[in-house]
Design a protein around this motif. Structure first.
Motif, PDB file in Angstrom:
ATOM      1  N   PHE A 118      21.199 -38.684  32.011  1.00 47.03           N
ATOM      2  CA  PHE A 118      20.027 -38.404  32.835  1.00 47.03           C
ATOM      3  C   PHE A 118      20.393 -38.263  34.313  1.00 47.03           C
ATOM      4  O   PHE A 118      19.536 -38.004  35.150  1.00 47.03           O
ATOM      5  N   THR A 119      21.672 -38.452  34.601  1.00 45.06           N
ATOM      6  CA  THR A 119      22.127 -38.488  35.989  1.00 45.06           C
ATOM      7  C   THR A 119      21.760 -37.229  36.760  1.00 45.06           C
ATOM      8  O   THR A 119      21.194 -37.295  37.850  1.00 45.06           O
ATOM      9  N   LYS A 120      22.096 -36.065  36.212  1.00 45.51           N
ATOM     10  CA  LYS A 120      21.952 -34.828  36.958  1.00 45.51           C
ATOM     11  C   LYS A 120      20.546 -34.262  36.851  1.00 45.51           C
ATOM     12  O   LYS A 120      20.197 -33.322  37.543  1.00 45.51           O
ATOM     13  N   LYS A 121      19.758 -34.791  35.965  1.00 41.99           N
ATOM     14  CA  LYS A 121      18.430 -34.219  35.760  1.00 41.99           C
ATOM     15  C   LYS A 121      17.322 -35.083  36.325  1.00 41.99           C
ATOM     16  O   LYS A 121      16.255 -34.611  36.638  1.00 41.99           O
ATOM     17  N   LEU A 122      17.596 -36.380  36.440  1.00 47.97           N
ATOM     18  CA  LEU A 122      16.490 -37.275  36.769  1.00 47.97           C
ATOM     19  C   LEU A 122      16.742 -38.073  38.042  1.00 47.97           C
ATOM     20  O   LEU A 122      16.032 -37.935  39.022  1.00 47.97           O
ATOM     21  N   TRP A 123      17.734 -38.918  38.007  1.00 43.30           N
ATOM     22  CA  TRP A 123      17.906 -39.867  39.107  1.00 43.30           C
ATOM     23  C   TRP A 123      19.330 -40.387  39.024  1.00 43.30           C
ATOM     24  O   TRP A 123      19.626 -41.217  38.181  1.00 43.30           O
ATOM     25  N   PRO A 124      20.189 -39.893  39.895  1.00 42.99           N
ATOM     26  CA  PRO A 124      21.600 -40.296  39.801  1.00 42.99           C
ATOM     27  C   PRO A 124      21.766 -41.815  39.831  1.00 42.99           C
ATOM     28  O   PRO A 124      22.630 -42.360  39.165  1.00 42.99           O
ATOM     29  N   ALA A 125      20.882 -42.468  40.609  1.00 45.51           N
ATOM     30  CA  ALA A 125      21.039 -43.905  40.815  1.00 45.51           C
ATOM     31  C   ALA A 125      20.769 -44.709  39.549  1.00 45.51           C
ATOM     32  O   ALA A 125      21.075 -45.886  39.487  1.00 45.51           O
ATOM     33  N   LEU A 126      20.177 -44.104  38.513  1.00 43.72           N
ATOM     34  CA  LEU A 126      19.949 -44.850  37.273  1.00 43.72           C
ATOM     35  C   LEU A 126      21.255 -45.122  36.539  1.00 43.72           C
ATOM     36  O   LEU A 126      21.397 -46.152  35.884  1.00 43.72           O
ATOM     37  N   ARG A 127      22.180 -44.180  36.633  1.00 44.09           N
ATOM     38  CA  ARG A 127      23.463 -44.300  35.930  1.00 44.09           C
ATOM     39  C   ARG A 127      23.240 -44.550  34.435  1.00 44.09           C
ATOM     40  O   ARG A 127      23.811 -45.472  33.858  1.00 44.09           O
ATOM     41  N   ILE A 128      22.420 -43.735  33.810  1.00 46.03           N
ATOM     42  CA  ILE A 128      22.200 -43.891  32.373  1.00 46.03           C
ATOM     43  C   ILE A 128      22.621 -42.619  31.647  1.00 46.03           C
ATOM     44  O   ILE A 128      22.091 -41.539  31.896  1.00 46.03           O
ATOM     45  N   GLY A 129      23.597 -42.777  30.796  1.00 46.32           N
ATOM     46  CA  GLY A 129      24.024 -41.719  29.913  1.00 46.32           C
ATOM     47  C   GLY A 129      24.002 -42.242  28.491  1.00 46.32           C
ATOM     48  O   GLY A 129      23.622 -43.396  28.256  1.00 46.32           O
ATOM     49  N   TYR A 130      24.375 -41.392  27.548  1.00 52.27           N
ATOM     50  CA  TYR A 130      24.442 -41.885  26.169  1.00 52.27           C
ATOM     51  C   TYR A 130      25.423 -41.079  25.352  1.00 52.27           C
ATOM     52  O   TYR A 130      25.799 -39.963  25.704  1.00 52.27           O
ATOM     53  N   LEU A 131      25.822 -41.726  24.278  1.00 55.41           N
ATOM     54  CA  LEU A 131      26.763 -41.153  23.337  1.00 55.41           C
ATOM     55  C   LEU A 131      26.106 -41.264  21.974  1.00 55.41           C
ATOM     56  O   LEU A 131      25.531 -42.312  21.641  1.00 55.41           O
ATOM     57  N   VAL A 132      26.138 -40.166  21.192  1.00 57.26           N
ATOM     58  CA  VAL A 132      25.639 -40.214  19.823  1.00 57.26           C
ATOM     59  C   VAL A 132      26.858 -40.083  18.918  1.00 57.26           C
ATOM     60  O   VAL A 132      27.592 -39.096  19.005  1.00 57.26           O
ATOM     61  N   ALA A 133      27.086 -41.106  18.106  1.00 50.61           N
ATOM     62  CA  ALA A 133      28.310 -41.130  17.304  1.00 50.61           C
ATOM     63  C   ALA A 133      27.966 -41.323  15.835  1.00 50.61           C
ATOM     64  O   ALA A 133      26.935 -41.927  15.507  1.00 50.61           O
TER      65      ALA A 133
END
Lengths: 493, 493
Positions: free
Chosen positions: A320-335
């Protein structure tokens, strides 16, 4: 604060399991002082501190200190404290203590060595214009989360379950069958690359060439051998060439950014995605797809991807960094589920977890539909900026310059004639407070491209236009001096 | 959602830099279809999507599709879309796509393999009792941060500057000269160990034995060779033995938890700290001090530490996880300034940054003095619990059992006679919904201790007492059967 710390001495009861008595205190200090282990001048804890730490009555500690003073081992100084006495009765300052050396550390990666000056316009930054950030909607969600009575102090190591569920649902709307148990939340997408690469039994990874520079530096720091696969955003992917390289060097995993590849801005066609999946199957090559960019193009819910076409074996990451709010620092991995325990363990070893307060806020933001509204607005804005950027490029660039037309989104690639000295161009633009990314860090060698990434996502369009005009001016200057002697350039460098 | 994704084809203008025309669309699709790159049955983007992505008028895309349909290449199905037509005019489903393999990943570290059942009382967990968390004060700070007009979407890679300043000031009150430029905020203290260990040029680190289990697993995953230095919480540190090991194996860095060492609960004496500093200087051994525990003891501002005695060359780390709010995931590293750029780079490569919204909240919490108030309350509560824990131990434990008396804080070490089968004890307690940490992961081999960590920080005292009674009962059972044949035990295992 120049008071030295107290001396810390282990004081144990003579009878195991019993409370410490005054005699134990006397015995412990006397022994340590006589052995020279606490030198003259050292400050002892005040009785109140000793009392709290040992759970004693005040009289016990005071009696012990009195006894030690009577034996000439301690020395009280009014309003300063109690100190270990010297043999001659004088109490000098405590002796100097040794200084350990510094550890020898690896050097700073080149790409971090010289950041642009504060206030510089970053023409290659794909961060979203702060003006487009949905502040009010996010604040509403924050408030709502904070008002929930069951705000838990702990965390699910895999990530806040409601956010994992919301992400799985979103991906489902794009046609991917994803269960919340397959989603691992990460500290930005960078951590996803980190935990996957560190978990590989065979540390040899294929990457696009040019490669996402942070990814390159991370893999190098992780000791991963890199197998570059050339990507030309004008000609597309030469799958035969990729297959020969993969067959020869046998990487265990390919890290690929299939939409708006960093730095070229290239998006894989359906034919290329299908061809890559077939290649992967033939050569036992696992796939890690970074899908940071597709959401930034309108109708992205229908964009093809490796994960969508190739199924659950493809590891998929987004953020969500580049689309929403860099300061959230929330990404995800689907494995795939069999891999989840190892990847969660890698995350736990690296950072234990990510902050669930923010994860809960984002879950709320998704649940309320705010993210959909935000993306619509973002995509429309990027569309406009993209068209305006193309218009400016057509208007101002010399005829030898070409650029990609990615159809929208955050970035495109500007490619220049080989005669342009990119280092000189960067320097000239830096003097004008404009930063263009040094793409050389993205290429394993000289590079089959000669240019840099342009983003219209971060700076307002007027600034982008001004920057593009400056680029064009500097280019005109260089291109009009084709006979400029090499020596002169060498002197400048 | 079972609709397949659109086909993605690269459509470029014939004249570079000009807009795409209907003829370009026809040309691109016809070429791809004839080459078999988009097979029959593939779905094309609706005209509205093509129009948005290429910035065209509706008529352009529609005209192109009409032309392709007239050539027999496309096939419209009402309410379903436009598909690539088969040679015989029928449009079958798109062909199946290849599935890539899974990557081979390292196994899950043993310590993560079998977590205790949900609802189990964790007697070894040093997390703070959720009842002691300062919820209201934190919420106040959150609100205040959210109301600040200048809430920035970006971040300082080193960490939110006001929080770094507040931390430097706090450490200053303890006598450490620390500048905000030396403070690096991390995602919990785990990330501090991660970035330091990954940055070492010589990957050989000394650790205490027994060692903090997460630290051990992390160093192993990072490929660090480990040099164990035996620590006996009853006898203290044998500095001569440590020096011999260091001289022989030459580790580049020692990671030491000098207060409430995990898992022994041991705190280094002043003599041991000074001796270790001298040893480090003699042998070129750099030091990384983990000070997570000292704040949990009253009057901790006067506790000696390696950083306090040895100066700025000692790398120092601490965190707010165990004292304030685990979900914040905020730790920090204080490093000599020449090392800061490399360590910040390592942090950026791993996670780019940590969430500044939470960092700003914590800065506010420190500024308002809430943290001091909270620590006072926490220390007083831990003191009480510590004394109650000792009372219970004295009351219920068999005489062969011994324990350390750390003077307060969150944990102590319970050591058992060698005849006790720790695995059997763990199993019996697990059946009673009590979890004791498997300390075997903390020892490089058989181990010179035989017990486990007890924490009185997490569970309310009544629960700790109940758990200690259960431990005592199980121990009585085992100790009364000293002749129990080995075979019988082997069968159970």
């Amino acid at each position: 604060m120049s008071r030295p710390p107290f001396v810390s001495v282990h004081i144990q009861s003579a009878a195991p399991g019993r409370r410490v008595a005054a005699a134990d205190i006397v015995e412990a200090y006397a022994r340590e002082i006589r052995a020279g282990r606490i030198p003259a001048g050292c400050r002892l804890p005040p009785v109140r501190v000793l009392e709290r730490q040992l759970g004693l009555s005040k009289n016990t500690a005071q009696a012990a200190y009195d006894e030690l003073a009577a034996r000439g081992l301690l020395h009280g100084r009014p309003r300063e404290g109690v100190f270990v006495a010297a043999a001659d009765g004088v109490s000098p300052s405590p002796p100097p203590v040794a200084q350990p050396p510094l550890p020898a550390l690896k050097p700073v990666p080149d790409m971090f060595a010289s950041p642009p000056r504060e206030g510089t316009l970053r023409l290659s930054s794909a961060f979203i214009d702060p003006e487009l950030l949905p502040r009010e909607a996010l604040l509403d969600c924050f408030r709502s989360v904070l008002r929930q009575p069951g705000l838990e102090p702990f965390y699910d190591h895999q990530g806040h379950p409601p956010l994992r569920a919301a992400i799985a649902q979103r991906l489902g709307r794009r046609g991917m069958e994803v269960r919340p148990e397959q989603v691992i939340l990460t500290v930005g997408s960078q951590q996803a690359i980190d935990i996957v690469s560190r978990s590989l039994t065979v540390g040899r990874m294929a990457t696009e060439d040019p490669v996402y520079p942070y990814g390159r530096a991370l893999l190098e720091r992780n000791g991963i051998e890199r197998v570059p696969l050339p990507l030309d955003p004008f000609a597309g992917i030469d799958l035969d060439a990729w297959e020969q390289i993969v067959a020869r060097r046998r990487p265990s995993l390919l890290y690929a950014i299939t939409s708006f590849q960093n730095p070229t801005g290239y998006s894989y066609s359906s034919h290329e995605l299908a061809g890559l999946l077939a290649l992967a199957q033939r050569h036992g090559l696992a796939l890690l797809e970074d899908d940071w960019g597709s959401d930034m193009l309108p109708d992205s819910e229908y964009r093809p991807s490796l994960r969508l076409l190739g199924g659950a074996n493809v590891l998929y990451m987004n953020s969500f960094t580049k689309k929403l709010w860099p300061a959230l620092r929330i990404g995800y991995l689907v494995a795939p589920e069999p891999l989840v325990p190892t990847l969660v363990a890698a995350k736990r070893l690296s950072t234990l977890g990510s902050p669930p307060l923010l994860e809960a806020t984002l879950a709320e933001f998704l649940d309320r539909g705010y993210y959909d509204t935000h993306l619509d607005r973002l995509q429309a804005e990027l569309d406009q900026r993209y068209q305006a950027c193309l218009t400016t490029l057509r208007e101002v660039m010399p005829p030898e310059v070409r650029w990609t037309t990615p159809g929208g989104g955050p970035t495109l690639w500007l490619d220049l004639p080989r005669s342009v000295d990119l280092g000189r161009l960067r320097q000239a633009l830096a003097a004008r407070w404009i930063d263009i990314e040094d793409a050389s860090v993205a290429f394993p060698d000289a590079g089959h491209l000669h240019g840099f990434r342009i983003s219209y996502a971060y700076a307002p369009m007027a600034d982008v236009r001004r920057a593009l005009l400056a680029v064009a001016e500097e280019l005109q200057g260089q291109l009009q001096q084709p006979g400029r002697p090499r020596e002169a350039r060498a002197i400048r460098a």
